[in-house]
Design a protein around this motif. Structure first.
Motif, PDB file in Angstrom:
ATOM      1  N   TRP A  79      -5.297   8.443   4.620  1.00  0.00           N
ATOM      2  CA  TRP A  79      -4.781   9.516   3.699  1.00  0.00           C
ATOM      3  C   TRP A  79      -5.768   9.870   2.735  1.00  0.00           C
ATOM      4  O   TRP A  79      -6.030   9.238   1.911  1.00  0.00           O
ATOM      5  CB  TRP A  79      -3.424   8.944   3.411  1.00  0.00           C
ATOM      6  N   PRO A  80      -6.089  11.143   2.757  1.00  0.00           N
ATOM      7  CA  PRO A  80      -7.146  11.690   1.918  1.00  0.00           C
ATOM      8  C   PRO A  80      -6.411  12.431   0.541  1.00  0.00           C
ATOM      9  O   PRO A  80      -7.238  12.560  -0.304  1.00  0.00           O
ATOM     10  CB  PRO A  80      -7.865  12.749   2.580  1.00  0.00           C
ATOM     11  N   HIS A  81      -5.088  12.420   0.411  1.00  0.00           N
ATOM     12  CA  HIS A  81      -4.707  13.306  -0.582  1.00  0.00           C
ATOM     13  C   HIS A  81      -4.187  12.674  -1.869  1.00  0.00           C
ATOM     14  O   HIS A  81      -3.598  13.108  -2.428  1.00  0.00           O
ATOM     15  CB  HIS A  81      -3.388  14.213   0.041  1.00  0.00           C
ATOM     16  N   GLY A  82      -4.397  11.221  -1.857  1.00  0.00           N
ATOM     17  CA  GLY A  82      -3.918  10.445  -3.039  1.00  0.00           C
ATOM     18  C   GLY A  82      -2.729  10.058  -3.082  1.00  0.00           C
ATOM     19  O   GLY A  82      -1.933  10.472  -1.893  1.00  0.00           O
ATOM     20  N   PRO A  83      -2.092   9.088  -3.943  1.00  0.00           N
ATOM     21  CA  PRO A  83      -0.958   8.510  -3.937  1.00  0.00           C
ATOM     22  C   PRO A  83       0.447   9.541  -4.195  1.00  0.00           C
ATOM     23  O   PRO A  83       0.026  10.557  -4.843  1.00  0.00           O
ATOM     24  CB  PRO A  83      -0.856   7.448  -4.652  1.00  0.00           C
ATOM     25  N   LEU A  84       1.672   9.106  -3.484  1.00  0.00           N
ATOM     26  CA  LEU A  84       2.813   9.693  -4.057  1.00  0.00           C
ATOM     27  C   LEU A  84       2.967   9.580  -5.446  1.00  0.00           C
ATOM     28  O   LEU A  84       2.957   8.265  -5.759  1.00  0.00           O
ATOM     29  CB  LEU A  84       3.930   9.195  -2.958  1.00  0.00           C
ATOM     30  N   THR A  85       2.985  10.113  -6.438  1.00  0.00           N
ATOM     31  CA  THR A  85       3.482   9.843  -7.560  1.00  0.00           C
ATOM     32  C   THR A  85       4.672  10.244  -8.213  1.00  0.00           C
ATOM     33  O   THR A  85       5.502  11.281  -7.406  1.00  0.00           O
ATOM     34  CB  THR A  85       2.298  10.829  -8.591  1.00  0.00           C
ATOM     35  N   THR A  88       8.394  13.505  -1.955  1.00  0.00           N
ATOM     36  CA  THR A  88       7.421  13.996  -0.720  1.00  0.00           C
ATOM     37  C   THR A  88       6.307  14.540  -1.360  1.00  0.00           C
ATOM     38  O   THR A  88       6.222  15.360  -2.294  1.00  0.00           O
ATOM     39  CB  THR A  88       8.232  14.863   0.062  1.00  0.00           C
ATOM     40  N   LEU A  89       5.188  14.246  -0.848  1.00  0.00           N
ATOM     41  CA  LEU A  89       3.758  14.791  -1.063  1.00  0.00           C
ATOM     42  C   LEU A  89       3.467  15.515   0.052  1.00  0.00           C
ATOM     43  O   LEU A  89       3.174  15.085   1.119  1.00  0.00           O
ATOM     44  CB  LEU A  89       2.572  13.736  -1.347  1.00  0.00           C
ATOM     45  N   THR A  90       3.118  16.945  -0.096  1.00  0.00           N
ATOM     46  CA  THR A  90       2.928  17.766   0.946  1.00  0.00           C
ATOM     47  C   THR A  90       1.847  18.411   0.688  1.00  0.00           C
ATOM     48  O   THR A  90       1.691  19.066  -0.163  1.00  0.00           O
ATOM     49  CB  THR A  90       4.180  18.834   1.312  1.00  0.00           C
ATOM     50  N   VAL A  91       0.692  18.311   1.685  1.00  0.00           N
ATOM     51  CA  VAL A  91      -0.625  19.194   1.633  1.00  0.00           C
ATOM     52  C   VAL A  91      -0.861  19.943   2.720  1.00  0.00           C
ATOM     53  O   VAL A  91      -0.925  19.212   3.887  1.00  0.00           O
ATOM     54  CB  VAL A  91      -1.730  18.107   1.263  1.00  0.00           C
ATOM     55  N   GLY A  92      -0.677  21.243   2.855  1.00  0.00           N
ATOM     56  CA  GLY A  92      -0.597  21.789   3.973  1.00  0.00           C
ATOM     57  C   GLY A  92       0.562  21.388   5.161  1.00  0.00           C
ATOM     58  O   GLY A  92       1.514  21.132   4.583  1.00  0.00           O
ATOM     59  N   ASP A  93       0.071  20.784   6.183  1.00  0.00           N
ATOM     60  CA  ASP A  93       1.009  20.220   7.235  1.00  0.00           C
ATOM     61  C   ASP A  93       1.159  18.689   7.151  1.00  0.00           C
ATOM     62  O   ASP A  93       2.008  17.874   7.649  1.00  0.00           O
ATOM     63  CB  ASP A  93       0.410  20.459   8.480  1.00  0.00           C
ATOM     64  N   ASP A  94       0.281  18.198   6.053  1.00  0.00           N
ATOM     65  CA  ASP A  94       0.190  16.694   6.080  1.00  0.00           C
ATOM     66  C   ASP A  94       1.424  16.174   4.859  1.00  0.00           C
ATOM     67  O   ASP A  94       1.575  17.102   4.052  1.00  0.00           O
ATOM     68  CB  ASP A  94      -1.201  16.066   5.271  1.00  0.00           C
ATOM     69  N   THR A 105       5.993  10.137   2.719  1.00  0.00           N
ATOM     70  CA  THR A 105       7.106   9.981   1.762  1.00  0.00           C
ATOM     71  C   THR A 105       6.739   8.474   1.736  1.00  0.00           C
ATOM     72  O   THR A 105       5.706   7.685   2.023  1.00  0.00           O
ATOM     73  CB  THR A 105       8.277  10.077   2.775  1.00  0.00           C
ATOM     74  N   ALA A 106       7.600   7.643   0.821  1.00  0.00           N
ATOM     75  CA  ALA A 106       7.541   6.324   0.817  1.00  0.00           C
ATOM     76  C   ALA A 106       7.943   5.535   2.120  1.00  0.00           C
ATOM     77  O   ALA A 106       7.366   4.429   2.412  1.00  0.00           O
ATOM     78  CB  ALA A 106       8.732   5.868  -0.166  1.00  0.00           C
ATOM     79  N   ASP A 107       8.407   6.286   3.059  1.00  0.00           N
ATOM     80  CA  ASP A 107       8.660   5.565   4.684  1.00  0.00           C
ATOM     81  C   ASP A 107       7.877   6.154   5.632  1.00  0.00           C
ATOM     82  O   ASP A 107       7.661   5.242   6.751  1.00  0.00           O
ATOM     83  CB  ASP A 107       9.961   5.787   4.807  1.00  0.00           C
ATOM     84  N   PHE A 134       0.805  -1.142   0.127  1.00  0.00           N
ATOM     85  CA  PHE A 134       0.046  -0.126   0.042  1.00  0.00           C
ATOM     86  C   PHE A 134       0.819   1.211  -0.002  1.00  0.00           C
ATOM     87  O   PHE A 134       1.799   1.277   0.649  1.00  0.00           O
ATOM     88  CB  PHE A 134      -0.860  -0.115   1.198  1.00  0.00           C
ATOM     89  N   GLY A 135       0.579   2.435  -0.823  1.00  0.00           N
ATOM     90  CA  GLY A 135       1.273   3.336  -0.904  1.00  0.00           C
ATOM     91  C   GLY A 135       1.109   4.359   0.224  1.00  0.00           C
ATOM     92  O   GLY A 135       1.844   5.369   0.104  1.00  0.00           O
ATOM     93  N   GLN A 136       0.041   4.085   0.877  1.00  0.00           N
ATOM     94  CA  GLN A 136      -0.302   5.196   1.936  1.00  0.00           C
ATOM     95  C   GLN A 136      -1.272   4.640   2.942  1.00  0.00           C
ATOM     96  O   GLN A 136      -1.724   3.565   2.377  1.00  0.00           O
ATOM     97  CB  GLN A 136      -0.897   6.548   1.334  1.00  0.00           C
TER      98      GLN A 136
END
Length: 189
Positions: free
Chosen positions: A41-47, A53-59, A62-64, A35-37
């Protein structure tokens, strides 16, 4: 002796020279699924477009590691031995940790501090065959080597039983099918 060695489907799965008659697919043994997340997690997968890094506001994802609102997550593996063999199937899943445990894990993983011995955790992905309406209580143990992800072991319930006793080859094939990779027709010969 590996008892599954007598199962022709198991032989085909583990024979890299085998080619499915209908499509030519071949396999080379057990393939782990992940699972990628975390499920919440509401912001979709890391692409690839996100970089590391996928950053949305304070959220942050990463892969880890993942930080979502006041929750902290670590990407780990959930080992499931396959009965009748020496093989282990791994789910790549996410565990939720208390903030203090998350900080200790990160400090240990980055080499800034040592001694993370493990922590209580919650499985945060709904695993096929082990679906649950509530997160599953687990223990997170550090990896035995730096190249591995930490291991997550369920405390009780069907997942804990499967981790202790193993899953059947047919259950493994059901997991693959539930993950969108139904290998059963390709292993029939």
């Amino acid at each position: 002796m590996n008892l599954l060695a007598l199962d022709s489907r198991w032989q085909r799965l583990n024979d890299p020279t085998y080619a499915c008659k209908c499509c030519g697919r071949s396999f080379g043994g057990i393939v782990d699924m992940g699972f990628g997340q975390p499920d919440c997690w509401p912001h979709g997968p890391l692409t690839d477009g996100d970089g590391d890094t996928l950053t949305v506001g304070d959220d942050v994802l990463t892969a880890d590691l993942c930080v979502f609102e006041d929750l902290r997550f670590v990407h780990c593996v959930v080992p499931l031995p396959v009965r009748g063999s020496d093989e282990v199937f791994l789910f790549g899943a996410w565990a939720s940790l208390a903030v203090e445990d998350f900080k200790a894990y990160v400090l240990d993983a980055t080499g800034e501090d040592t001694g993370f011995a493990g922590a209580a955790a919650w499985l945060m992905n709904d695993l096929p065959l082990f679906e649950s309406d509530e997160p599953i209580a687990c223990a997170l143990k550090p990896a035995e080597s730096g190249a591995e992800r930490p291991h997550l072991t369920a405390i009780a319930g069907p997942l804990a039983q499967a981790q202790a006793e193993g899953i059947s080859f047919d259950q493994l094939l059901e997991i693959y099918a539930a993950c969108g990779e139904d290998l059963r027709p390709h292993l029939m010969g």
